[in-house]
Design an enzyme around this catalytic site. Structure first.
Site, mmCIF file in Angstrom:
data_model
loop_
_atom_site.group_PDB
_atom_site.id
_atom_site.type_symbol
_atom_site.label_atom_id
_atom_site.label_comp_id
_atom_site.label_asym_id
_atom_site.label_seq_id
_atom_site.Cartn_x
_atom_site.Cartn_y
_atom_site.Cartn_z
ATOM 1 N N HIS A 169 -66.786 -1.594 -18.836
ATOM 2 C CA HIS A 169 -66.367 -0.197 -18.635
ATOM 3 C C HIS A 169 -65.899 0.098 -17.214
ATOM 4 O O HIS A 169 -65.553 1.221 -16.882
ATOM 5 C CB HIS A 169 -67.555 0.724 -18.999
ATOM 6 C CG HIS A 169 -67.167 2.133 -19.297
ATOM 7 N ND1 HIS A 169 -67.628 3.216 -18.582
ATOM 8 C CD2 HIS A 169 -66.332 2.637 -20.247
ATOM 9 C CE1 HIS A 169 -67.130 4.327 -19.087
ATOM 10 N NE2 HIS A 169 -66.334 4.011 -20.106
ATOM 11 N N LYS A 171 -63.578 0.395 -13.861
ATOM 12 C CA LYS A 171 -62.186 0.774 -13.623
ATOM 13 C C LYS A 171 -61.924 0.555 -12.133
ATOM 14 O O LYS A 171 -61.715 1.485 -11.368
ATOM 15 C CB LYS A 171 -61.949 2.269 -13.959
ATOM 16 C CG LYS A 171 -62.361 2.683 -15.354
ATOM 17 C CD LYS A 171 -63.671 3.449 -15.359
ATOM 18 C CE LYS A 171 -64.131 4.073 -16.630
ATOM 19 N NZ LYS A 171 -63.743 3.548 -17.899
ATOM 20 N N ASP A 176 -55.901 -7.787 -2.125
ATOM 21 C CA ASP A 176 -55.930 -8.686 -0.961
ATOM 22 C C ASP A 176 -57.313 -8.748 -0.310
ATOM 23 O O ASP A 176 -57.405 -8.995 0.895
ATOM 24 C CB ASP A 176 -54.901 -8.244 0.097
ATOM 25 C CG ASP A 176 -53.466 -8.454 -0.383
ATOM 26 O OD1 ASP A 176 -53.257 -9.257 -1.312
ATOM 27 O OD2 ASP A 176 -52.557 -7.778 0.169
#
EC number: 3.1.-.-
Lengths: 223, 223
Positions: A169, A171, A176
């Site tokens: 779940h 996000k 870099d």
């Protein structure tokens, strides 16, 4: 029934014991509370809390946006339309795409569901430019309508998914190793144009290290 | 001479009093030592010193947890079970509850779905202690099974919801205007025990101000 013959048989709880027992209980509660305070203050009577770090907040992007960014306006030559219904000024999505597009070496993506083509196009462009892109997503969401997971795989991007009924779940994305995009924002069109969402843009090294550790752990788990 | 007619008349100094006195002294020493630790950490011994650390990032909590925290162990008197199946050491949820529970004045909650009773109990306790709690949640999710929204309303907590088919998809909380809990983590049981989730604990004043602004904007919108 005779009287109690000696003290030991007298199962009494003299008042002083009751007070002492109460005082002990209160003091124990106070010790527990102080320990919790120390623990949540980044100090702890137990081993130090992971990730207690300084500084490193760039900005927060809030959604929804009123308009989608104009794709032509974001390309060389710009937008030639007389009346363009899309935005030519920065929006939360355009800034999000700018951060994403700033990757030059690595882009680790760990997002529950990815269906937004404006975002996927930037990911594919980075891959084609030689940025090492790795993607972790949710196995159930990968089969939903509009999912871009197959598109990424066909382009040769390494994609892994969880193998459970639970939700992968997260996000977040790490750019870099120096920038973290994280919040409530799934990479979908609805999240941009309709939902109340946030993406914090964070550059704190220790915080990024803790998310990199989480990414690497899941990357191994989902082989 | 009849039996002792009631406990109060028995003026004993049973051995237990000596132990109790020693235990009280030990515990007092422990309280003093923890208070000194808190003082040196720049924290006051008063509640809610949690998270008032310099810089912007306190820590990140990752889920799932292997075990749920033991509720008895978090209460005065502790857990009496011989073999407790719940955790007696800090978990991501117990630390989350400590941060939440450190509120002394205000708690602004903006979360898509709230069904986890461990978390809701802390929110209700804070409300009953006089903390001003405000909750924004998603209108569709409020009617799902196990939602705690009605419980909050019945307790007298101010709750507002969006009025659209889109998602009020945020998952953040602002504690006393000084600490932000934000990430992918909906306040559900599955998010604790099964999903891959994160909660960043942030104390950067500017970042908190931007989330407070977002909360206030939605609070007005959802009147």
């Amino acid at each position: 029934m005779g009287c109690a013959s000696s003290k030991e048989e007298v199962a009494l709880t003299p008042l002083s014991d009751v007070n002492a027992a109460k005082e002990v209980a209160d003091l124990k509660a106070q010790v527990d509370q102080l320990k919790r305070q120390l623990a949540s203050a980044g100090q702890s009577a137990a081993p130090a809390a992971a990730g207690a770090v300084k500084g490193g907040v760039v900005e927060t992007l809030f959604f929804p946006d009123e308009k989608l960014p104009c794709r032509n306006n974001r390309r060389p030559g710009g937008c030639k339309r007389q009346h363009c219904e899309y935005s030519h000024t920065p929006t939360s999505l355009s800034r999000f795409l700018d951060y994403l597009g700033s990757a030059t070496r690595t882009l680790d993506i760990c997002v529950f569901t990815i269906t937004n083509d404006d975002i996927s196009d930037v990911v594919l462009e980075l891959h084609n430019k030689g940025v090492r892109v790795r993607i972790i997503s949710d196995n159930d969401q990968a089969h939903t309508q509009g999912s871009d997971i197959d598109k990424f795989r066909q382009a040769g991007i390494a994609v892994r998914q969880d193998k459970t009924a639970a939700h992968m779940h997260h996000k977040f994305a790490i750019i870099d190793g120096r920038l973290l995009l994280n919040g409530s924002f799934n990479w979908t069109r609805q999240a941009v144009t309709a939902n109340n969402e946030n993406v914090t843009v964070l550059s704190d090294p220790k915080l990024i290290a803790s998310f990199q550790q989480q990414f690497d752990k899941l990357w191994d788990m989902f082989k």
